[in-house]
Design an enzyme around this catalytic site. Structure first.
Site, PDB file in Angstrom:
ATOM      1  N   HIS A  43       0.794  -1.226   0.000  1.00 47.64           N
ATOM      2  CA  HIS A  43       0.000   0.000   0.000  1.00 47.64           C
ATOM      3  C   HIS A  43       0.828   1.278   0.000  1.00 47.64           C
ATOM      4  CE1 HIS A  43       0.869   0.010   4.302  1.00 47.64           C
ATOM      5  NE2 HIS A  43       0.611   1.298   4.258  1.00 47.64           N
TER       6      HIS A  43
HETATM    7  C1  UD1 Z   1      -2.036   5.799   5.246  1.00 43.85           C
HETATM    8  C2  UD1 Z   1      -0.734   6.289   5.874  1.00 43.85           C
HETATM    9  C3  UD1 Z   1       0.244   5.149   5.983  1.00 43.85           C
HETATM   10  C4  UD1 Z   1      -0.359   3.959   6.699  1.00 43.85           C
HETATM   11  C5  UD1 Z   1      -1.649   3.573   6.004  1.00 43.85           C
HETATM   12  C6  UD1 Z   1      -2.297   2.431   6.742  1.00 43.85           C
HETATM   13  C7  UD1 Z   1      -0.212   8.630   5.345  1.00 43.85           C
HETATM   14  C8  UD1 Z   1       0.661   9.554   4.586  1.00 43.85           C
HETATM   15  N1  UD1 Z   1      -0.113   7.330   5.062  1.00 43.85           N
HETATM   16  O1  UD1 Z   1      -1.737   5.442   3.907  1.00 43.85           O
HETATM   17  O2  UD1 Z   1       1.369   5.583   6.729  1.00 43.85           O
HETATM   18  O3  UD1 Z   1       0.553   2.878   6.674  1.00 43.85           O
HETATM   19  O4  UD1 Z   1      -2.534   4.699   5.985  1.00 43.85           O
HETATM   20  O5  UD1 Z   1      -3.187   1.728   5.934  1.00 43.85           O
HETATM   21  O6  UD1 Z   1      -0.949   9.076   6.196  1.00 43.85           O
HETATM   22  N2  UD1 Z   1      -8.871   5.261   0.370  1.00 43.85           N
HETATM   23  C9  UD1 Z   1     -10.093   4.693   0.144  1.00 43.85           C
HETATM   24  N3  UD1 Z   1     -10.787   4.225   1.241  1.00 43.85           N
HETATM   25  C10 UD1 Z   1     -10.294   4.315   2.495  1.00 43.85           C
HETATM   26  C11 UD1 Z   1      -9.035   4.879   2.701  1.00 43.85           C
HETATM   27  C12 UD1 Z   1      -8.323   5.356   1.624  1.00 43.85           C
HETATM   28  O7  UD1 Z   1     -10.571   4.595  -0.971  1.00 43.85           O
HETATM   29  O8  UD1 Z   1     -10.974   3.883   3.445  1.00 43.85           O
HETATM   30  C13 UD1 Z   1      -8.119   5.825  -0.764  1.00 43.85           C
HETATM   31  C14 UD1 Z   1      -7.950   7.327  -0.576  1.00 43.85           C
HETATM   32  O9  UD1 Z   1      -9.026   8.054  -1.065  1.00 43.85           O
HETATM   33  C15 UD1 Z   1      -6.666   7.586  -1.315  1.00 43.85           C
HETATM   34  C16 UD1 Z   1      -5.881   6.311  -1.109  1.00 43.85           C
HETATM   35  O10 UD1 Z   1      -6.810   5.292  -0.757  1.00 43.85           O
HETATM   36  O11 UD1 Z   1      -6.889   7.775  -2.684  1.00 43.85           O
HETATM   37  C17 UD1 Z   1      -4.806   6.464  -0.066  1.00 43.85           C
HETATM   38  O12 UD1 Z   1      -5.357   6.756   1.220  1.00 43.85           O
HETATM   39  P1  UD1 Z   1      -4.584   7.694   2.275  1.00 43.85           P
HETATM   40  O13 UD1 Z   1      -5.393   7.808   3.499  1.00 43.85           O
HETATM   41  O14 UD1 Z   1      -4.142   8.952   1.622  1.00 43.85           O
HETATM   42  O15 UD1 Z   1      -3.231   6.936   2.619  1.00 43.85           O
HETATM   43  P2  UD1 Z   1      -2.889   5.383   2.796  1.00 43.85           P
HETATM   44  O16 UD1 Z   1      -2.247   4.943   1.539  1.00 43.85           O
HETATM   45  O17 UD1 Z   1      -4.045   4.596   3.290  1.00 43.85           O
END
Ligand code: UD1
Length: 356
Positions: free
Chosen positions: A206
């Protein structure tokens, strides 16, 4: 005498797991106000964790997931600051290294509320990772730094941070001790997927450095395809989107599934022959469960798992991954690197000493 108030800030999957034991410990001597930033918002990434971990619903849910790092952090900072000015807590508690961590830390520091950081002192020494920036900045504005390992204490000392530093052990170890028996009892994931102990590999990816670089993602999928075994691959929403957008394909031995609950994740990990991951939490859980871990990154914050011989850093080199999978079978001692399982109580005692 009225209880002192701690505001705890969570937002992403691993933070729910870490906060649960601390909330249980705080309940006896503090009033805890829980803020969920909404960074993770899908049912399978958030609500299911609250339910399994028996956490009470957050007092405030900001609903601020999605967007760029800056948008996310900025909006969370505004939302958290508003709550702090009405709740007026004695202390703010943040966890780990996500954007939710940094925005909570900034809101506390700028409003002169003492800040405590759980999982302080971790370093990958790779500033290209947003998590590294988040954790360095958070540590430098914290008044209490709760470190899981000796390496974390040393990292902080190298940056001149020695006051307020406590080695308490890792709250994820507390969480594992609490959750593993429940997970074994309640999870049906092995039956559902038709899996037997030791006969499959478990993969998760991820980190933006992997998912957002099609060449790295392709290399990882090539490596998974080359393993002569079935691979269970619970896919983070970000990873699913990137695989789809870059037109990458999976092979038949790789089973893509939706993100799994924490109990299912523990059971899948405990019974895997090997874990391949870029997650920090899973590197530790693999170690604690005695399962070999191949880390799909060039560096790790959890260096002691590598030094103990249970974690191998391969990056995304398909040849290295394949050769580690085929030939490397650690069996050595697993010293107690992450404390005694009472990190949450220690944190609570230190907070009581400071604020009561
Ligand atoms: C975040 C943390 C990372 C941690 C991870 C745990 C940061 C910079 N990164 O990364 O350190 O290891 O969480 O899982 O804070 N999305 C969805 N549904 C969700 C959550 C996210 O669709 O429930 C999508 C978001 O819209 C985005 C992408 O996934 O496009 C990334 O989500 P984001 O919260 O930015 O960071 P993670 O990659 O989850």
């Amino acid at each position: 005498m009225s209880l002192k108030t701690v505001v705890s800030i969570v937002g992403a999957r691993p933070q729910f797991i870490k906060a649960a034991p601390v909330s249980r410990a705080l309940a006896a001597s503090f009033r805890e106000v829980l803020i969920h930033t909404g960074q993770h918002y899908d049912h399978g990434m958030s609500e299911i964790f609250f339910r399994e971990l028996e956490m009470r619903p957050p007092d405030f849910h900001l609903g601020l997931g999605g967007g760029t790092h800056g948008e996310q952090t900025g909006k969370m900072l505004i939302g958290i600051e508003r709550i702090l000015s009405s709740v007026r807590p004695d202390c703010v508690l943040v966890y780990g290294d996500t954007n939710s961590t940094l925005s909570g830390a900034l809101a506390a520091a700028q409003n002169q509320v003492p800040l405590a950081h759980v999982e302080a002192g971790l370093r990958s020494y790779n500033r290209a990772m947003p998590e590294e920036v988040n954790r360095v900045l958070t540590d430098h504005i914290s008044s209490l730094l709760f470190c899981p390992t000796d390496a974390a204490i040393e990292n902080l000392a190298r940056e001149g941070i020695t006051r307020g530093v406590h080695r308490v052990g890792d709250v994820m170890y507390d969480a594992l001790l609490h959750n593993l028996a429940l997970a074994r009892e309640r999870s049906t994931i092995l039956n559902t997927l038709g899996l037997e102990q030791g006969t499959y590999a478990l993969a998760t990816v991820h980190r933006a450095a992997n998912t957002d670089d099609p060449a790295r993602m392709r290399a990882i999928l090539t490596a998974l395809r080359s393993l002569g075994t079935g691979v269970i691959f619970p896919v983070h929403p970000r990873t699913r989107k990137m695989i789809r957008e870059s037109g990458l394909s999976l092979s038949r031995n790789v089973m893509m599934i939706e993100p799994v609950s924490h109990f299912d994740a523990l059971v899948l990990q405990e019974n895997a022959d090997c874990i391949l991951t870029d997650s920090g939490g899973m590197q530790k859980e693999a170690y604690l469960l005695g399962v070999r871990c191949i880390t799909l990154r060039e560096e790790t914050e959890w260096v002691e798992t590598v030094q103990a011989g249970w974690n191998k850093l391969t990056g995304v080199d398909a040849g290295l991954i394949r050769s580690a999978f085929d030939t490397w079978h650690p069996s050595g001692e697993r010293p107690a690197l992450y404390g005694n399982g009472h990190a949450a109580q220690e944190i609570c005692q230190i907070l009581s000493g400071e604020f009561s």
